[in-house]
Design a protein around this motif. Structure first.
Motif, PDB file in Angstrom:
ATOM      1  N   GLU A   1      -7.091  -6.176  -0.484  1.00 14.31           N
ATOM      2  CA  GLU A   1      -6.399  -6.646   0.891  1.00 14.31           C
ATOM      3  C   GLU A   1      -7.008  -8.006   1.174  1.00 14.31           C
ATOM      4  O   GLU A   1      -6.374  -8.803   1.640  1.00 14.31           O
ATOM      5  CB  GLU A   1      -6.209  -5.484   1.600  1.00 14.31           C
TER       6      GLU A   1
ATOM      7  N   THR B   1      -4.249   6.781  -1.105  1.00 16.47           N
ATOM      8  CA  THR B   1      -3.464   5.653  -0.469  1.00 16.47           C
ATOM      9  C   THR B   1      -4.190   4.385  -1.197  1.00 16.47           C
ATOM     10  O   THR B   1      -5.545   4.228  -1.271  1.00 16.47           O
ATOM     11  CB  THR B   1      -3.827   5.594   0.948  1.00 16.47           C
ATOM     12  N   ASP B   2      -3.396   3.555  -1.574  1.00 18.10           N
ATOM     13  CA  ASP B   2      -4.149   2.650  -2.490  1.00 18.10           C
ATOM     14  C   ASP B   2      -2.935   1.479  -2.624  1.00 18.10           C
ATOM     15  O   ASP B   2      -1.831   1.491  -2.288  1.00 18.10           O
ATOM     16  CB  ASP B   2      -4.135   2.886  -4.063  1.00 18.10           C
ATOM     17  N   LEU B   3      -3.726   0.121  -2.876  1.00 20.55           N
ATOM     18  CA  LEU B   3      -2.845  -1.112  -2.840  1.00 20.55           C
ATOM     19  C   LEU B   3      -2.148  -1.215  -4.566  1.00 20.55           C
ATOM     20  O   LEU B   3      -2.944  -1.107  -5.348  1.00 20.55           O
ATOM     21  CB  LEU B   3      -3.653  -2.378  -2.778  1.00 20.55           C
TER      22      LEU B   3
ATOM     23  N   THR C   1       0.886  -1.328   0.150  1.00 23.16           N
ATOM     24  CA  THR C   1      -0.103  -0.152   0.163  1.00 23.16           C
ATOM     25  C   THR C   1       0.894   1.236  -0.095  1.00 23.16           C
ATOM     26  O   THR C   1       1.928   1.254   0.592  1.00 23.16           O
ATOM     27  CB  THR C   1      -1.176   0.203   0.940  1.00 23.16           C
TER      28      THR C   1
END
Length: 130
Positions: free
Chosen positions: A95, A78-80, A66
């Motif tokens: 996730e 905010t990201d994977l 992340t």
């Protein structure tokens, strides 16, 4: 004397960067290297921070992490992300899917201290004058 101060300052910055990077384990070093190679894909490269390390997939040599980074409008996202030799790109998995399908995907979670990676990134940003 000004010249000596500039050289000394450059040496200290180089020495700190080398020390920070030398403290990274293999997983941390791989993530750091892959991020540096993909850093120019972000609108504000010096804003990129690792928030969480999720997993590593040996078969594809891919890391799931992340990231937080500033977007074109000055806000933070905010990201994977999936991180590999081709760059950093939004993950096709969530996730929870990574947790549920870890064995099927062949995921592992080697030791990784994200604060060390972020410290190394900060040193890199300083060395670039960002």
């Amino acid at each position: 004397q000004t010249s000596f101060i500039k050289k000394q300052s450059w040496y200290n910055n180089f020495s700190e960067t080398t020390t920070v990077q030398s403290s990274l384990n293999e997983t941390e070093q791989n993530i750091y290297n892959l991020l540096i190679n993909a850093i120019d894909r972000f609108p504000n490269p010096s804003s990129v921070k690792v928030i969480k390390f999720h997993a590593y997939q040996d078969r594809t040599n891919k890391y799931y992490i992340t990231l937080s980074a500033e977007n074109n409008f000055g806000g933070y996202l905010t990201d994977l992300y999936e991180l590999d030799e081709d760059g950093a790109y939004g993950s096709t998995h969530t996730e929870s899917q990574l947790s549920e399908m870890g064995m099927i995907l062949g995921l592992s979670k080697p030791s990784c201290d994200i604060s060390k990676i972020n410290n190394a990134l900060n040193q890199y940003y300083l060395s670039q004058g960002w």
